[in-house]
Design a protein around this motif. Structure first.
Motif, mmCIF file in Angstrom:
data_model
loop_
_atom_site.group_PDB
_atom_site.id
_atom_site.type_symbol
_atom_site.label_atom_id
_atom_site.label_comp_id
_atom_site.label_asym_id
_atom_site.label_seq_id
_atom_site.Cartn_x
_atom_site.Cartn_y
_atom_site.Cartn_z
ATOM 1 N N CYS A 255 39.450 -16.936 -7.040
ATOM 2 C CA CYS A 255 40.828 -17.522 -7.204
ATOM 3 C C CYS A 255 41.580 -17.299 -5.889
ATOM 4 O O CYS A 255 41.481 -16.103 -5.320
ATOM 5 C CB CYS A 255 41.765 -16.835 -8.060
ATOM 6 S SG CYS A 255 43.430 -17.369 -8.308
ATOM 7 N N PRO A 256 42.145 -18.364 -5.089
ATOM 8 C CA PRO A 256 42.512 -18.295 -3.916
ATOM 9 C C PRO A 256 43.569 -17.006 -3.866
ATOM 10 O O PRO A 256 44.699 -17.308 -4.710
ATOM 11 C CB PRO A 256 43.095 -19.488 -3.373
ATOM 12 C CG PRO A 256 42.626 -20.545 -4.260
ATOM 13 C CD PRO A 256 41.998 -19.782 -5.631
ATOM 14 N N ILE A 257 43.384 -16.062 -3.112
ATOM 15 C CA ILE A 257 44.417 -14.793 -2.889
ATOM 16 C C ILE A 257 45.019 -14.775 -1.507
ATOM 17 O O ILE A 257 46.177 -14.539 -1.388
ATOM 18 C CB ILE A 257 43.690 -13.680 -3.214
ATOM 19 C CG1 ILE A 257 43.201 -13.761 -4.699
ATOM 20 C CG2 ILE A 257 44.759 -12.270 -2.835
ATOM 21 C CD1 ILE A 257 41.950 -12.580 -4.977
ATOM 22 N N VAL B 69 38.642 -20.027 -10.796
ATOM 23 C CA VAL B 69 39.410 -19.901 -12.264
ATOM 24 C C VAL B 69 40.824 -19.425 -11.984
ATOM 25 O O VAL B 69 41.287 -19.046 -10.746
ATOM 26 C CB VAL B 69 38.715 -18.542 -12.793
ATOM 27 C CG1 VAL B 69 37.281 -18.870 -12.965
ATOM 28 C CG2 VAL B 69 38.893 -17.221 -11.979
ATOM 29 N N GLN B 70 41.679 -19.669 -12.879
ATOM 30 C CA GLN B 70 43.117 -19.020 -12.713
ATOM 31 C C GLN B 70 43.316 -18.274 -13.892
ATOM 32 O O GLN B 70 43.407 -18.551 -15.209
ATOM 33 C CB GLN B 70 44.022 -20.212 -13.037
ATOM 34 C CG GLN B 70 45.455 -19.970 -12.725
ATOM 35 C CD GLN B 70 45.695 -19.291 -11.432
ATOM 36 O OE1 GLN B 70 45.552 -19.578 -10.143
ATOM 37 N NE2 GLN B 70 46.204 -17.884 -11.501
ATOM 38 N N PRO B 71 43.268 -16.700 -13.737
ATOM 39 C CA PRO B 71 43.394 -15.993 -14.929
ATOM 40 C C PRO B 71 44.804 -16.222 -15.514
ATOM 41 O O PRO B 71 45.644 -16.629 -14.900
ATOM 42 C CB PRO B 71 43.261 -14.606 -14.064
ATOM 43 C CG PRO B 71 42.645 -14.800 -12.985
ATOM 44 C CD PRO B 71 42.912 -15.995 -12.582
ATOM 45 N N ARG C 237 39.202 -12.998 -20.787
ATOM 46 C CA ARG C 237 38.209 -12.356 -19.675
ATOM 47 C C ARG C 237 38.736 -11.209 -18.935
ATOM 48 O O ARG C 237 39.747 -10.790 -19.125
ATOM 49 C CB ARG C 237 37.879 -13.468 -19.036
ATOM 50 C CG ARG C 237 37.335 -15.050 -19.434
ATOM 51 C CD ARG C 237 37.645 -16.064 -18.539
ATOM 52 N NE ARG C 237 38.919 -16.409 -18.404
ATOM 53 C CZ ARG C 237 39.367 -17.266 -17.604
ATOM 54 N NH1 ARG C 237 38.563 -18.176 -17.038
ATOM 55 N NH2 ARG C 237 40.792 -17.580 -17.414
ATOM 56 N N VAL C 238 37.691 -10.570 -18.198
ATOM 57 C CA VAL C 238 38.146 -9.524 -17.526
ATOM 58 C C VAL C 238 37.785 -9.500 -16.080
ATOM 59 O O VAL C 238 36.664 -9.815 -15.864
ATOM 60 C CB VAL C 238 37.585 -7.941 -18.082
ATOM 61 C CG1 VAL C 238 38.007 -6.927 -17.267
ATOM 62 C CG2 VAL C 238 38.057 -7.822 -19.607
ATOM 63 N N PHE C 239 38.580 -9.521 -15.204
ATOM 64 C CA PHE C 239 38.257 -9.743 -13.738
ATOM 65 C C PHE C 239 38.397 -8.500 -12.757
ATOM 66 O O PHE C 239 39.443 -8.081 -12.837
ATOM 67 C CB PHE C 239 39.312 -10.873 -13.233
ATOM 68 C CG PHE C 239 38.981 -12.320 -13.844
ATOM 69 C CD1 PHE C 239 37.909 -13.071 -13.709
ATOM 70 C CD2 PHE C 239 40.024 -12.607 -14.737
ATOM 71 C CE1 PHE C 239 37.696 -14.159 -14.347
ATOM 72 C CE2 PHE C 239 39.651 -13.656 -15.396
ATOM 73 C CZ PHE C 239 38.689 -14.703 -15.163
ATOM 74 N N LEU D 290 33.468 -10.718 -11.476
ATOM 75 C CA LEU D 290 33.979 -10.194 -10.157
ATOM 76 C C LEU D 290 34.803 -11.256 -9.837
ATOM 77 O O LEU D 290 34.260 -12.401 -9.890
ATOM 78 C CB LEU D 290 32.840 -9.873 -9.222
ATOM 79 C CG LEU D 290 32.114 -8.927 -9.797
ATOM 80 C CD1 LEU D 290 30.744 -8.749 -8.439
ATOM 81 C CD2 LEU D 290 32.434 -7.395 -9.957
ATOM 82 N N ILE D 291 36.017 -11.064 -9.214
ATOM 83 C CA ILE D 291 36.692 -12.103 -8.542
ATOM 84 C C ILE D 291 37.177 -11.885 -7.436
ATOM 85 O O ILE D 291 37.595 -10.857 -6.750
ATOM 86 C CB ILE D 291 38.243 -12.338 -9.490
ATOM 87 C CG1 ILE D 291 38.930 -13.514 -8.961
ATOM 88 C CG2 ILE D 291 39.173 -10.992 -9.388
ATOM 89 C CD1 ILE D 291 40.170 -14.075 -9.985
#
Length: 347
Positions: A59-61, A91-93, A4-6, A38-39
């Motif tokens: 994804c929590p940042i 998600v978790q890249p 995938r691409v985020f 989009l993330i």
């Protein structure tokens, strides 16, 4: 090939040109068969100022990571939106995915997604320069997970090539499509973006409001509007006042030209590639007297004989829409993408 691409999107409470372009690039890749997303950092956040079909995940940042990647004064303009109804999947890249990080959040997001291959997307000049001053010239070259850099304007490309990545590639943004097009009939409306140079905005607008040559003209700031509201305003506006400052590109004056506005003001570095005497009325940096004088001259000339200025704004719209096309953006972006040496398991 990657998974995938985020595309990292910050949580902002206003229409942001940089985010709009990020979404545009993600949309092009997704429509070309790339699994792009989009993330964001919260399950309940969705950027709401333009319409788009690219899925949003989270994804929590955390705000702490965001702060590490921005200039202190820019933080004052980032206002968090209250929780909404969106429920983005979490998600978790991983090492088979690619993260596209905007310059405003580099290097914080690189640290957050350590181990993932990543691409730097630079749309700025000053922010990129300040980041390089902190991290050093060799920072990108020394990072085995960095797989490429794209820049969206001539000024942004010069900056990132000189200071961070000499192999960076230009991918121009697009201004065509259903949103933009020349509007022939206008009314006595002067629009402007007040987000930059706030002190000068107040001085110049107040002086123009009081000038007898502009009697009957209305003034409309476009800050805080949705994309549709901005478009509606520019379609009606005869004049647009540009207060661009240290821009990577400067979308507002380009959008105004595309909509057929007579555009007057500052090019703001990045706008020099399109804001010329052939497309508008560029003003020397910080020359308030020249700014006010030129607006009065243009309005006076238009009231006397609109034909020459109608021809200028028609030509400016054609120049912008003919140069910044989705086809050109797609070609450059896919060429960059196809040449990437993907590292799906960086050491």
């Amino acid at each position: 090939m990657p998974g995938r691409v985020f595309f990292v999107v910050p949580r902002v409470s206003y229409a942001c040109g940089g985010v709009n372009i990020t979404i545009q690039f993600a949309d092009i890749l997704r429509r070309s068969g790339v699994d792009a997303y989009l993330i964001v950092e919260r399950a309940d956040y969705r950027y709401e100022f333009v319409s788009y079909d690219v899925p949003t995940v989270y994804c929590p940042i955390g705000p702490a990571a965001l702060r590490l990647g921005k200039r202190d004064r820019m933080l004052k303009t980032l206002n968090w939106r209250p929780p909404g109804k969106a429920r983005n999947p979490r998600v978790q890249p991983g090492p088979d995915d690619i993260i596209v990080i905007p310059e405003v959040q580099y290097p914080a997001q690189r640290a957050r997604f350590a181990g993932c291959p990543w691409i730097l997307m630079n749309q700025s000049t000053t922010i990129m320069a300040e980041t390089c001053a902190r991290t050093g010239y060799g920072d990108l070259a020394a990072d085995p997970t960095h797989i490429g850099t794209i820049a969206t304007s001539e000024a942004a490309l010069r900056t990132v090539r000189a200071l961070a990545d000499p192999d960076a590639v230009r991918v121009p943004l697009a201004l065509d499509g259903d949103r933009y097009g020349h509007v022939e009939r206008k009314r006595k409306l002067i629009s402007y973006m007040p987000r930059r140079r706030a002190d000068q905005v107040h001085i110049i607008v107040d002086l123009l409001r009081a000038h007898p040559a502009l009697e009957g003209y209305e003034f409309q700031p476009i800050h805080g509007m949705t994309g549709a509201e901005v478009d509606a305003c520019l379609r009606e506006s005869l004049l647009f006042l540009s207060f661009s400052h240290q821009e990577g590109f400067g979308l507002p004056p380009a959008e105004a030209m595309a909509m057929g506005c007579l555009t007057i003001g500052y090019a703001g570095v990045g706008g020099q590639e399109f804001f010329t005497k052939a497309t508008g009325f560029p003003i020397p940096e910080d020359d308030i007297a020249e700014y006010v004088t030129r607006v009065v001259e243009v309005v006076t000339a238009y009231e006397r004989d609109p034909a020459p200025l109608d021809a200028l704004r028609r030509g400016a719209s054609q120049a912008i829409l003919g140069r910044y096309t989705r086809a050109a953006t797609q070609e450059a972006l896919l060429n960059f993408w196809n040449r990437l040496e993907f590292r799906t398991n960086p050491a």
